[in-house]
Design an enzyme around this catalytic site. Structure first.
Site, PDB file in Angstrom:
ATOM      1  N   SER A  55      35.475  80.058  25.839  1.00 37.22           N
ATOM      2  CA  SER A  55      34.255  79.250  25.898  1.00 37.22           C
ATOM      3  C   SER A  55      33.216  79.945  26.756  1.00 37.22           C
ATOM      4  O   SER A  55      33.554  80.720  27.661  1.00 37.22           O
ATOM      5  CB  SER A  55      34.590  77.894  26.512  1.00 37.22           C
ATOM      6  OG  SER A  55      33.402  77.223  26.874  1.00 37.22           O
ATOM      7  N   TYR A  77      38.076  71.511  32.065  1.00 38.17           N
ATOM      8  CA  TYR A  77      37.958  72.380  30.889  1.00 38.17           C
ATOM      9  C   TYR A  77      37.680  73.822  31.320  1.00 38.17           C
ATOM     10  O   TYR A  77      38.374  74.755  30.921  1.00 38.17           O
ATOM     11  CB  TYR A  77      36.832  71.850  30.002  1.00 38.17           C
ATOM     12  CG  TYR A  77      36.622  72.592  28.708  1.00 38.17           C
ATOM     13  CD1 TYR A  77      37.493  72.412  27.643  1.00 38.17           C
ATOM     14  CD2 TYR A  77      35.541  73.463  28.543  1.00 38.17           C
ATOM     15  CE1 TYR A  77      37.298  73.080  26.444  1.00 38.17           C
ATOM     16  CE2 TYR A  77      35.342  74.145  27.352  1.00 38.17           C
ATOM     17  CZ  TYR A  77      36.214  73.951  26.301  1.00 38.17           C
ATOM     18  OH  TYR A  77      36.014  74.606  25.122  1.00 38.17           O
TER      19      TYR A  77
END
Ligand code: ZN
Length: 685
Positions: free
Chosen positions: A563, A576
């Site tokens: 990400s 996350y």
């Protein structure tokens, strides 16, 4: 065998439509021939360019499958010049092909079947040629001619084995001249021909003779056993354990010439065949009909078990040694029989028979390996039946070579489309049911790869795999429910992948979850859940993949979907971002540890992929709150913040994965590729 002929269906406009109808009936019966085997024809009057009537032969194109054939698969030829060839004493194959080509009425028609001349010279209106299993079972025995006459009567001509071409056609023509009342012919070690004044007669005769042979063989089968069983079938778990132990080394060896996929078959009839005492001797006799060799090669590979006579005593090294012996035999066979200008085909086997275990077959993908398995399963039935009524015989080594390396037969293989970039590569994709995962799967299947698509929900991945197979028109995908946090579940998915495709070449580790909360408010359970999926999940799947890739010794690729948050974290996204950072470090260490084994490991960092993303549906509203935006404005916000003002799509991520998996990225490992429209703060460094 049932007669499926319906008169109403044949009141069709023209002779070609009627030929297509009959050919499809024959093609629908797998026991009559498979995948391009067999051919049909009709003769009719048709006008030429100038409106003059002439005799025309319509015959099946070379390599065309009778099953589901259409009018465009047949070739029209002028009959007059073909008939005149009976005057000739001999004709070379190349000359024959050139001659046939010049008789074509339609220059765009497919190349006519290698058995065209036979159809042309027999002066009967309709002719069907099949490789019917039960006819071969009678004809492929040491007393074949006597047996065929006893069981099928004397309306069939007996034709000793000759390679298809001019000589065989002329032989059958002359036999026909001596007995013009014949219904057809049995071609020794090859197949059946029937003919008649119309299509319904030629078809009916095929059905009649095949049924007669079938009834006779069924009775014999009830009376006596073709062979006593010698080996016991291992238990399902034992078979799986052995496959896991053997397959890496086997696939490496079988891929020496060209990478292959493997499929494993342990159907009851296959096990009964491989466990029979006479199996090795019968299987090593030769093919049931030369046409099979195109896919199965002349001989299967029969695994020799050690003194304890059980498969589990055999090491992978011992199997590799045996495989090399097999390849050595093929090399000598090629050296002995080849003519100048011929190049040796893959010397490794396509069919592997293992007592107690079953059969493995190879191919460029699932479909091709399945084709080989299907053909050989029919060959097993023929060998079994022939051995029940006599001694199974086959073409000689020299005759086999004549067909296996026959340019006219090899032409059929050249009709296959050229292979795509990722052909023969096998991959596993996690989180495949989501938007990005699905896009990646589609991209890789389009590029020719075979993929195992995994996700939590079984239905979702099974539907996805079905769609992918439809899209490719081939068996290239398998859907397996898998939980990346559960070791047992991962093990089961890998086992299913091995069974279906025989190995692994790449992993796309994509599964992920996201939870939004500031660290001060974050619940421990959410933190732990994020780490279980976004860090440990990648570790468990990658570990299983790397173990397999190293054992297989063919290199490989891992791609991690991380990400933008790894390089540029955002607030309220701690669980996350921290877990994704762990994933990235994991990928880098894997790159360091596995470079020497030719295994490349790379990372893709996407940002703000909305389309089809389940992740965004769940966390979108929370992210919008974080940025003090209306949920509907979130997408525009992400677009505006990147340099290109681009909306990032799942296809963009798939494109990056396709590149990293392919040979185009052969010199790239330990790398982060961004797919985020350009974010200054997220530039990798
Ligand atoms: Zn044939």
């Amino acid at each position: 065998m049932r007669n499926h002929w319906q008169d109403a269906a044949t009141r069709r406009p023209g002779p070609v439509e009627r030929l297509v109808y009959r050919s499809r009936l024959i093609g629908a019966q797998e026991s009559l021939g498979l995948f391009g085997g067999g051919n049909t024809s009709t003769k009719c009057r048709q006008r030429d360019l100038l409106g003059r009537p002439q005799d025309v032969l319509w015959v099946k194109g070379s390599g065309v499958n009778l099953k589901g054939c259409e009018a465009r698969h047949f070739s029209p030829l002028r009959l007059e010049p073909l008939r005149s060839l009976v005057q000739r004493r001999s004709m070379h194959d190349e000359e024959m092909v050139a001659f046939l080509e010049r008789c074509l009425l339609d220059p765009k028609a497919p190349r006519p079947s290698v058995e065209t001349l036979l159809h042309a010279l027999i002066p009967e209106a309709d002719i069907d040629h099949t490789h019917a299993d039960v006819i071969l079972a009678l004809a492929n025995t040491h007393q074949g001619q006597r047996l065929v006459r006893r069981v099928l009567g004397d309306h069939l001509l007996w034709v000793p084995y000759l390679q298809p071409g001019f000589e065989l056609s002329k032989w059958v023509y002359e036999a026909y001249q001596r007995q013009p009342t014949a219904h057809g012919a049995v071609l020794e070690k090859h197949g059946l021909i029937t003919w008649g004044p119309d299509g319904s007669t030629s078809y009916r005769r095929t059905v009649q003779y095949v049924s007669r042979a079938d009834r006779f063989l069924a009775k014999q089968r009830r009376r006596r056993l073709w062979s006593v069983p010698r080996w016991k079938t291992l238990r399902a778990e034992e078979r799986m354990t052995l496959l896991r132990r053997w397959l890496p080394a086997m696939r490496r060896t079988l891929s020496r010439h060209r990478k292959v996929c493997l499929t494993y078959v342990d159907a009851p009839e296959v096990l009964a065949f491989v466990n029979a005492a006479r199996m090795p001797q019968v299987a090593r006799t030769g093919p049931a009909t030369p046409d099979h060799m195109l896919r199965t090669k002349r001989l299967p590979f029969v695994v020799e078990l050690g003194r304890d006579r059980s498969a589990d005593g055999l090491s992978p090294q011992a199997i590799v040694r045996q495989l090399e012996q097999y390849a050595g035999i093929h090399r000598r066979y090629f050296k002995k029989h080849h003519r100048s200008g011929q190049t040796m085909a893959d010397p490794y086997p396509r069919v592997l028979l293992i007592p107690g275990m079953g059969m493995l077959t190879t191919g460029k993908d699932g479909t091709e390996a399945d084709m080989v398995a299907k053909i050989y399963t029919h060959a097993m039935a023929i060998m079994r039946d022939a051995s029940t009524v006599g001694r199974y015989t086959s073409v000689s080594e020299r005759e086999a070579f004549g067909v296996e390396y026959w340019p006219l037969e090899l032409y059929k293989l050249s009709l296959a489309p050229s292979e795509s970039e990722l052909a023969r590569e096998i991959g596993l994709i996690t989180g495949a049911a989501g938007g990005i995962g699905r896009s990646i799967a589609e991209k890789l299947v389009d590029a020719g790869a075979c993929v195992v698509v995994t996700d939590l929900e079984r239905r979702a991945v099974e539907d996805l795999a079905e769609g992918l197979n439809r899209r490719a028109g081939r068996r290239r995908a398998l859907g397996i429910a898998m939980d990346v946090t559960d070791e047992r579940s991962i093990e089961r998915a890998f086992e299913a992948a091995l069974r279906a495709f025989g190995g692994l070449d790449f992993l796309v580790s994509n599964a992920g979850v996201a939870m939004v909360a500031s660290i001060e408010r974050l619940r421990l359970a959410d933190w732990e859940r994020s780490f279980a999926v976004n860090a440990t999940g990648h570790f468990l799947v990658a570990r299983a993949a790397v173990r397999w890739l190293r054992a297989q010794g063919l290199g490989g690729t891992l791609v991690f979907i991380a990400s933008k948050n790894v390089t540029a974290p955002g607030k309220d996204f701690g669980a996350y971002s921290a877990a994704k950072a762990a994933e990235t470090q994991l990928a880098r260490v894997l790159a360091i540890e596995n470079g020497e084994f030719g295994i490349r490991v790379n990372i893709v960092n996407p940002d703000g992929v909305f389309d089809g993303s389940g992740l965004w549906r769940t966390i979108g509203p929370a992210r919008a709150r974080t940025y003090r935006l209306r949920p509907s404005a979130l997408e525009a916000y992400y677009r505006q913040r990147n340099l290109l003002k681009a909306r990032v799509l799942p296809e963009d991520v798939a494109e990056a994965v396709g590149f990293l998996v392919s040979r185009r990225a052969a010199k790239t490992t330990g790398c982060i590729l961004t797919v985020d429209g350009g974010l200054r703060e997220a530039f990798p460094r």
